[in-house]
Enzyme design. Structure first.
Site, mmCIF file in Angstrom:
data_model
loop_
_atom_site.group_PDB
_atom_site.id
_atom_site.type_symbol
_atom_site.label_atom_id
_atom_site.label_comp_id
_atom_site.label_asym_id
_atom_site.label_seq_id
_atom_site.Cartn_x
_atom_site.Cartn_y
_atom_site.Cartn_z
ATOM 1 N N HIS B 134 0.874 -1.177 0.000
ATOM 2 C CA HIS B 134 0.000 0.000 0.000
ATOM 3 C C HIS B 134 0.914 1.232 0.000
ATOM 4 O O HIS B 134 2.020 1.167 0.534
ATOM 5 C CB HIS B 134 -0.831 -0.053 1.284
ATOM 6 C CG HIS B 134 -1.930 0.944 1.391
ATOM 7 N ND1 HIS B 134 -1.704 2.262 1.712
ATOM 8 C CD2 HIS B 134 -3.280 0.821 1.228
ATOM 9 C CE1 HIS B 134 -2.856 2.905 1.757
ATOM 10 N NE2 HIS B 134 -3.830 2.053 1.462
ATOM 11 N N ASP B 211 3.016 -4.353 7.809
ATOM 12 C CA ASP B 211 1.724 -3.684 7.690
ATOM 13 C C ASP B 211 0.651 -4.741 7.940
ATOM 14 O O ASP B 211 0.408 -5.605 7.094
ATOM 15 C CB ASP B 211 1.613 -3.081 6.283
ATOM 16 C CG ASP B 211 0.211 -2.581 5.958
ATOM 17 O OD1 ASP B 211 -0.723 -2.762 6.775
ATOM 18 O OD2 ASP B 211 0.030 -2.022 4.859
ATOM 19 N N GLN B 214 -4.546 -5.491 7.009
ATOM 20 C CA GLN B 214 -5.494 -6.470 6.468
ATOM 21 C C GLN B 214 -5.377 -7.840 7.126
ATOM 22 O O GLN B 214 -6.219 -8.701 6.879
ATOM 23 C CB GLN B 214 -5.297 -6.618 4.948
ATOM 24 C CG GLN B 214 -5.497 -5.331 4.159
ATOM 25 C CD GLN B 214 -6.922 -4.804 4.235
ATOM 26 O OE1 GLN B 214 -7.865 -5.558 4.537
ATOM 27 N NE2 GLN B 214 -7.110 -3.520 3.943
ATOM 28 N N LYS B 237 -10.489 -1.162 10.711
ATOM 29 C CA LYS B 237 -10.647 -2.361 9.879
ATOM 30 C C LYS B 237 -10.920 -3.580 10.752
ATOM 31 O O LYS B 237 -11.205 -4.665 10.270
ATOM 32 C CB LYS B 237 -9.398 -2.577 9.025
ATOM 33 C CG LYS B 237 -9.167 -1.440 8.023
ATOM 34 C CD LYS B 237 -8.090 -1.807 7.022
ATOM 35 C CE LYS B 237 -7.422 -0.603 6.384
ATOM 36 N NZ LYS B 237 -8.255 0.150 5.444
ATOM 37 N N CYS B 375 -4.762 2.485 -3.608
ATOM 38 C CA CYS B 375 -3.488 2.999 -3.064
ATOM 39 C C CYS B 375 -2.355 2.017 -3.297
ATOM 40 O O CYS B 375 -1.475 1.862 -2.441
ATOM 41 C CB CYS B 375 -3.598 3.335 -1.579
ATOM 42 S SG CYS B 375 -4.855 4.555 -1.245
#
Lengths: 144, 418
Positions: B134, B211, B214, B237, B375
């Site tokens: 991202h 990251d 997700q 999220k 993104c």
């Protein structure tokens, strides 16, 4: 849904599939790029000016059906017009797709009135128009 | 309502109807149709427990933290710090002191890039980032590289969607200082083997920044098992509020790092011309934090921790596999990164139809998907597409909704004349 049919009229789908004046323009005297960083749509516009007259116009790039058809039909609408006429048409077009104006558009551009029911797509419809306006503003700069 | 236990391999059933009942927004209509929300990778919907916790905080417990001697401030501080403890348990941190509250994943990555990267990188050093990152795990590294003279180098991904580990191994060298990778792609859902990546990176003395935006909502993250050095995720999220996120860092690393932002709450002693700083995590939490959001995040973590995660993961995996299978049968559909293990996020393109047009038509049917580059422009270039349609599934999505998407694509093709 009625609004959907008005958005995706066959003439828009046709210009999306077979965009007109879709090429780089040799000997152009004005150029600009329109980019929507939120969605990645990107178009380049070339204009060939003869004094105040838009003698020729072309574009290349990628985007959704609305943005591509709008660019294609814009090139048809402004070819042979004066710079002042093209600017005036930009204002009219912008007002109509943003749902802020009742004024009439040249018959061919009327198909874009349906965009006003989809506020999020107004940017798609006006992307190439903004690029055209910007190209006119910096028409004395070198064209790549 | 169809449950996947009927069709899938999931041993423990996932009671999706019960979960749906916890999310008030799922009963609303959009354009006169029941909402089909397939955009949880952008932001997940919020359960009643989270919404109520935030209201309750403002109605009965609002005060600033770490500031006052009065009862409300003490209660607010206790509540705030209790969420740190909860979060450290949720992610498997060694200690709550390894958890920094940030405004989200983006802030967490910027914090690590600027503080850790800014204070350790030297000219000629290398930062490896994958092609599926991202922009938030790419641009912060470009900024710090520019400032320090380090270089950002790409780890390629394969057509299948997986990270090219052989190429990664070749890229690793004594110059590698930082490896920044996503745990799970926000576009194609591909899951990266963080423990293998971390083991390889640690061999050359590099730190691994993950990251987890997700992965935290879809995988049972265990930081001790994956052994990365930094991990960051977003509350929103994870069925919690926006504006709050978690940054985990190994304490020995956090301790070496200079402050990111200066202000109240992060100091030990301040003179007019110099200051000394509080230890982590306070060192990285300047100013009044988003207290209600922390409270809301705590409610979200409590909410998801009472789930049977084995059942959830099995259910979501079945749902996305079923979606991939049905989408592949729609004429002109191409799924990106088809070969990778993935969380319940998938991206596809349709021949002759731009994703935005598809998204508009689906929206008129009450179906919310994301259309665009997500993104992830380098990933779009890697697959040679300007944009994709992304469908992402959360704990509350159903097989009926997969079916709604597939039949919606029929409408997309009709309207757009494909």
């Amino acid at each position: 849904m009625k609004e959907l049919d008005e958005l995706y009229q066959s003439v828009i789908l046709d210009h999306n599939r077979s965009p007109r004046n879709f090429h780089r323009l040799e000997g152009a005297t004005a150029h600009a790029e329109g980019r929507n960083p939120l969605c990645g749509d990107q178009f380049e516009i070339w204009l060939k000016l003869d004094g105040e007259l838009i003698a020729d116009v072309a574009f290349l790039g990628q985007g959704c059906a609305i943005s591509k058809a709008s660019a294609s039909m814009m090139t048809q609408a402004i070819k042979g017009k004066t710079v002042a006429e093209a600017r005036a048409l930009f204002e009219q077009f912008h007002q109509v797709v943003a749902g802020a104006g009742e004024e009439k558009l040249p018959a061919k551009l009327e198909v874009f009135r349906g965009v006003s029911a989809f506020p999020i797509r107004v940017k798609c419809a006006t992307l190439s128009w903004h690029a055209m306006k910007q190209a006119l503003e910096k028409r004395n700069h070198a064209v790549p | 309502m169809t449950t996947l236990t009927a069709i899938g391999r999931t041993a423990t059933p996932w009671d999706v109807a019960r979960v749906r009942a916890d999310f008030p927004i799922l009963s609303r209509e959009v354009h006169g149709r029941p909402l089909v929300y397939l955009d949880s990778a952008a932001t997940a919907q919020k359960p009643r427990a989270v919404i109520d916790a935030i209201s309750r905080y403002y109605e009965t417990g609002n005060a600033n933290v770490h500031r006052g001697v009065h009862a409300l401030s003490q209660e607010a501080t206790n509540g705030y710090e209790a969420v740190r403890v909860l979060a450290s348990r949720f992610l498997g941190a060694a200690s709550p002191h390894e958890i920094v509250f940030t405004s989200g994943t983006t802030a967490g990555l910027n914090l690590v890039a600027q503080s850790y990267g800014g204070s350790t990188l030297r000219p000629g050093d290398e930062i490896l980032v994958s092609e599926m990152e991202h922009h938030s795990n790419l641009v912060p590294w470009q900024l710090v590289a520019e400032r320090t003279g380090a270089a950002v180098r790409p780890i390629p991904i394969m057509e299948s969607g997986g990270l090219d580990l052989a190429a990664f191994e070749k890229l690793l060298s004594g110059r590698t200082r930082i490896v920044a990778v996503t745990h799970a792609s926000n576009v194609i859902g591909a899951i990266n083997p963080i423990n293998a990546i971390a083991a390889m990176a640690h061999e050359v003395g590099a730190v691994v920044v993950v990251d987890g935006a997700q992965s935290a909502p879809h995988l049972r993250v265990d930081l001790q098992a994956i052994d990365c050095d930094f991990f960051t995720c977003s509350g929103h999220k994870l069925y919690g509020p926006t504006g709050i996120g978690l940054l985990y860092g190994k304490y020995t690393l956090l301790e070496q790092m200079p402050p990111w932002q200066g202000g109240g709450g992060m100091i030990r002693d301040v003179r007019i011309d110099r200051s000394t700083f509080a230890p982590p995590p306070e060192r990285f939490e300047a100013g009044t934090p988003p207290i209600a959001e922390v409270v809301g995040l705590g409610a979200a973590i409590e909410y998801v921790m009472q789930w049977d995660w084995e059942a959830l993961v099995g259910y979501e995996q079945d749902l996305v596999a079923e979606a991939a299978q049905r989408l592949a049968k729609v004429p002109g559909v191409r799924i990106l990164g088809e070969g990778a293990d993935r969380v319940s996020v998938l991206s596809f393109v349709m021949e002759g139809i731009h994703p935005h047009d598809a998204g508009t038509v689906l929206d008129t049917l009450g179906i919310a998907v994301r259309a665009g580059h997500h993104c992830c422009q380098p990933l779009m270039r890697r697959f040679g597409v300007p944009a994709t349609i992304r469908a992402s599934f959360g704990a509350y999505n159903t097989l009926d909704e997969v079916e709604a998407l597939v039949s919606g694509l029929g409408q997309v093709r009709r309207v757009l004349g494909a």
